[in-house]
Design a protein around this motif. Structure first.
Motif, short mmCIF file in Angstrom:
data_model
loop_
_atom_site.label_atom_id
_atom_site.label_comp_id
_atom_site.label_asym_id
_atom_site.label_seq_id
_atom_site.Cartn_x
_atom_site.Cartn_y
_atom_site.Cartn_z
N LEU A 18 0.98 -1.07 0.13
CA LEU A 18 -0.14 0.04 -0.07
C LEU A 18 0.64 1.28 -0.15
N GLY A 19 1.94 1.31 0.92
CA GLY A 19 2.96 2.54 0.88
C GLY A 19 3.68 2.50 -0.54
N GLN A 20 3.67 1.49 -1.15
CA GLN A 20 4.62 1.49 -2.23
C GLN A 20 3.56 2.00 -3.35
N ILE A 21 2.43 1.85 -3.48
CA ILE A 21 1.59 2.42 -4.44
C ILE A 21 1.51 3.88 -4.26
N VAL A 22 1.14 4.37 -2.92
CA VAL A 22 1.14 5.79 -2.90
C VAL A 22 2.46 6.39 -3.34
N ARG A 23 3.58 5.87 -3.10
CA ARG A 23 4.94 6.45 -3.50
C ARG A 23 5.17 6.36 -4.84
N GLU A 141 -10.55 4.25 -12.48
CA GLU A 141 -9.51 4.64 -13.46
C GLU A 141 -8.23 4.73 -13.27
N PHE A 142 -7.69 4.72 -12.04
CA PHE A 142 -6.37 4.98 -11.64
C PHE A 142 -5.65 3.73 -11.77
N SER A 143 -6.24 2.60 -11.82
CA SER A 143 -5.74 1.38 -11.58
C SER A 143 -6.04 0.25 -12.66
N GLU A 144 -5.00 -0.61 -12.77
CA GLU A 144 -5.18 -1.65 -13.64
C GLU A 144 -5.96 -2.68 -13.05
N PRO A 145 -6.75 -3.66 -13.59
CA PRO A 145 -7.75 -4.67 -12.92
C PRO A 145 -7.20 -5.65 -11.97
N ALA A 146 -5.92 -5.86 -12.17
CA ALA A 146 -5.30 -6.83 -11.10
C ALA A 146 -4.99 -6.19 -9.66
N VAL A 147 -4.81 -4.98 -9.55
CA VAL A 147 -4.77 -4.26 -8.35
C VAL A 147 -5.98 -3.46 -8.11
N ARG A 148 -6.86 -3.33 -8.78
CA ARG A 148 -8.17 -2.48 -8.63
C ARG A 148 -8.57 -2.49 -7.18
N PRO A 149 -8.95 -3.89 -6.60
CA PRO A 149 -9.67 -3.78 -5.35
C PRO A 149 -8.53 -3.08 -4.32
N THR A 150 -7.34 -3.19 -4.31
CA THR A 150 -6.54 -2.45 -3.55
C THR A 150 -6.39 -1.04 -3.41
N TYR A 151 -6.57 -0.69 -4.59
CA TYR A 151 -6.71 0.91 -4.88
C TYR A 151 -8.10 1.12 -4.23
N ILE A 152 -9.02 0.58 -4.78
CA ILE A 152 -10.45 1.10 -3.97
C ILE A 152 -10.36 0.99 -2.65
N GLY A 153 -9.90 -0.12 -1.94
CA GLY A 153 -9.74 -0.18 -0.55
C GLY A 153 -9.16 0.85 0.23
N LEU A 154 -7.87 0.99 -0.44
CA LEU A 154 -6.95 2.28 0.11
C LEU A 154 -7.79 3.33 0.11
N ALA A 155 -8.15 3.95 -0.87
CA ALA A 155 -8.96 5.21 -1.03
C ALA A 155 -9.99 5.31 -0.21
N GLY A 156 -10.88 4.31 -0.02
CA GLY A 156 -11.96 4.29 0.94
C GLY A 156 -11.42 4.32 2.43
N THR A 157 -10.55 3.55 2.60
CA THR A 157 -10.14 3.67 4.12
C THR A 157 -9.29 4.94 4.46
N VAL A 158 -8.37 5.46 3.28
CA VAL A 158 -7.99 7.02 3.72
C VAL A 158 -8.89 8.02 4.10
N GLN A 159 -9.68 8.19 3.07
CA GLN A 159 -10.88 9.06 2.89
C GLN A 159 -11.76 8.97 4.18
N GLY A 160 -11.96 7.64 4.44
CA GLY A 160 -13.05 7.50 5.68
C GLY A 160 -12.34 7.69 6.96
N LEU A 161 -11.13 7.96 7.31
CA LEU A 161 -10.43 8.18 8.41
C LEU A 161 -10.73 9.88 8.68
N PHE A 162 -10.61 10.42 7.40
CA PHE A 162 -10.73 12.02 7.47
C PHE A 162 -12.37 12.18 7.65
N SER A 163 -13.12 11.44 6.94
CA SER A 163 -14.50 11.88 7.11
C SER A 163 -14.93 11.64 8.53
#
Length: 213
Positions: A18-23, A141-163
């Motif tokens: 997850l950290g590698q994706i963000v970097r 749209e940011f991700s390829e199919p193989a890692v798409r669930p990881t992107y969605i989970g990462l985005a939801g978690t990070v935004q959810g913390l701030f929400s």
């Protein structure tokens, strides 16, 4: 249907990835930053009704009418923003959402008459619809199919913390300083979030995707 990962990762390996994706995916990291700022900016939403009731000395039952305008704005906006996202992109719809929230907080803060609170709720309903239409779809749209669930989970978690933190911060500001500073801070954060999204984030439909596997 799309490709799936065949390897089984440990929890620690997954967290490191997850950290590698963000970097590695700078554009996605910028997108997350803009959405987190925007999530903090929406801390005013839960205080719109009570602020209007106290400011204009309105009866408590007006809250039900405000809720109807909120739902109405959401229903109508869904019909408009879905096709717009298909044709012009989800990034544009998220920019519209941020501006609608900014308009809602500005009206709530500056309205000289209680009648202007109604369009504030319509605008916030439109913003809610835009977030629902484009919030998850743009992440895909940011991700390829193989890692798409990881992107969605990462985005939801990070935004959810701030929400989650946003309303708590809003409650503290309202209690310590009053509704005026709360709404002013929300407006400033929303304008910052819109600027970041507008000029700092490239629409993933047109950007070269960088994925860290």
């Amino acid at each position: 249907p799309g490709p799936t990962r065949e390897d089984v990762e440990s929890a620690w390996t997954y967290l490191r990835r997850l950290g590698q994706i963000v970097r590695a995916d700078t554009n996605f990291a910028r997108y997350l930053s803009s959405r987190c700022v925007g999530a903090l900016g929406t801390m005013f939403v839960g205080f719109m009704t009570v602020a209007a009731v106290q400011r204009f000395d309105l009866p408590d039952e007006v809250g039900a009418t405000y809720a109807a305008f909120l739902i109405g704005g959401q229903l109508v906006s869904n019909l408009i923003l879905g096709p717009l996202a298909d044709r012009a992109g989800h990034k544009l719809v998220l920019e519209i959402a941020t501006l609608c929230s900014g308009g809602a907080v500005a009206l709530t803060l500056l309205a000289p008459t209680p009648l202007l609170i109604y369009p504030a709720y319509v605008l916030q309903g439109a913003a809610a619809a835009a977030y629902m239409v484009a919030g998850t779809s743009i992440t895909m749209e940011f991700s390829e199919p193989a890692v798409r669930p990881t992107y969605i989970g990462l985005a939801g978690t990070v935004q959810g913390l701030f929400s989650t933190v946003g309303p708590l911060l809003g409650g503290w500001l309202a209690g310590a300083l009053g509704y005026g500073p709360l709404f002013s801070a929300s407006l400033a954060l929303l304008l910052l979030a819109w600027g970041l999204l507008r000029w700092w984030v490239v629409d993933p439909r047109h950007a070269r995707i960088s994925v860290c596997r």
